[in-house]
Design an enzyme around this catalytic site. Structure first.
Site, short mmCIF file in Angstrom:
data_model
loop_
_atom_site.label_atom_id
_atom_site.label_comp_id
_atom_site.label_asym_id
_atom_site.label_seq_id
_atom_site.Cartn_x
_atom_site.Cartn_y
_atom_site.Cartn_z
N LYS A 234 0.83 -1.21 0.00
CA LYS A 234 0.00 0.00 0.00
C LYS A 234 0.86 1.25 0.00
O LYS A 234 0.62 2.19 -0.78
CB LYS A 234 -0.95 0.00 1.20
N ASP A 253 -6.13 1.29 0.69
CA ASP A 253 -6.25 1.71 2.07
C ASP A 253 -7.64 1.36 2.60
O ASP A 253 -8.44 0.72 1.93
CB ASP A 253 -5.97 3.21 2.20
#
Length: 305
Positions: A234, A253
């Site tokens: 991420k 996220d």
């Protein structure tokens, strides 16, 4: 300082400075009025924003102070150099925003997000500060992430004087690598302190640099960035999207995973890599990162209202 203005009529598509720099993409700008990240819903304002920009290849050779605000259809700027190339680069003023958004899917949720934050663009932050700021982002609210970057700059960044004020640059890799873990913890970095220190040392010692991800195929570039300590998939996607120009990157996220669960459940493929491929395709491929950023900001701010 030099002063000038950029007419927004000269851009391809609309522009909203506040939404661009206060939407959670960048933690390297600040507001001298103390209002940075003070409101969960931020767009359409006319506040001044300022940053210190490091040398950028083919854009600017020197470290520079840049201040900018949006007012009456133009961007007014003050800088220690000609700020037009820097602002064009940092704020992606060279994007054809209408064409970019038109290339993403015709989806009611996306349409609502585009309408709510018309003119928000992606940022193009300097790679090393971007990398460090997103290492600091884990499990943190945007205002606290921003505060960490300000403290790092004020404690360890080089200073520039302009118009009677002192500005602090983001620390170089060498300066951060020279800090002890306890010093970084004193700046409220918590468990992220050793990650920041070790990643800075990797860059300072030439072991790896975030810029070296450029030019690689997207997923290969993401894998390369995960070699930095404290960088998972991420965070790597955030650096690719908000610094290195991989506009197809979709950081998974909390808010995007919520969007997948509520609106695109067939894109949940279990693993990060497989889910990432599926949601990138659903959001239009080449410019999926633009769609992601609008969704992220829209869902986060709608929840805050």
């Amino acid at each position: 300082m030099e002063r000038g203005a950029i007419s927004l009529d000269d851009l391809d598509g609309p522009f909203d400075l506040q939404a661009t720099v206060e939407s959670g993409q960048s933690y390297l700008w600040d507001r001298p009025d103390g209002g940075m990240y003070g409101d969960d819903v931020a767009h359409g304002g006319d506040a001044w924003y300022e940053t210190v920009v490091p040398p950028i290849d083919r854009v600017g050779n020197d470290r520079a102070v840049v201040r900018v605000r949006q007012v009456d259809g133009r961007l007014e700027w003050e800088s220690t150099t000609d700020a037009v190339p820097l602002l064009t680069h940092l704020l992606r003023l060279d994007d054809d925003l209408d064409a970019v958004l038109a290339a993403t899917p015709d989806d009611p949720l996306l349409t609502d997000a585009y309408d709510a934050y018309r003119g928000m663009r992606l940022v193009r932050d300097p790679p090393f500060p971007c990398l460090i700021s997103f290492i600091c982002s884990a499990q943190m609210r945007v205002a606290r992430i921003h505060g960490m970057q300000l403290r790092l700059a004020r404690e360890y960044g080089e200073t520039l004087a302009a118009d009677g004020r002192t500005y602090h640059a983001f620390p170089t890799p060498e300066r951060l690598a020279a800090r002890s873990e306890s010093e970084l913890r004193d700046l409220k970095l918590g468990y992220r302190a050793p990650y920041v220190r070790r990643t800075a040392a990797m860059v300072a010692e030439g072991e790896a640099t975030p810029e070296a991800a450029r030019g690689r195929p997207y997923e290969t570039a993401r894998e390369y960035l995960t070699t930095f300590v404290g960088v998972g998939e991420k965070v790597a996607d955030c650096v690719l999207l908000f610094s290195l120009g991989y506009l197809e990157a979709v950081p998974l996220d909390t808010w995007i995973r919520t969007a997948i669960a509520d609106h695109f459940p067939d894109c949940d493929r279990g693993s990060y890599a497989d889910t990432s491929r599926a949601i990138r395709e659903r959001l239009g491929g080449e410019f999926a990162g633009y769609a992601q950023t609008y969704l992220f900001y829209y869902l986060r701010t709608t929840d805050a209202e």
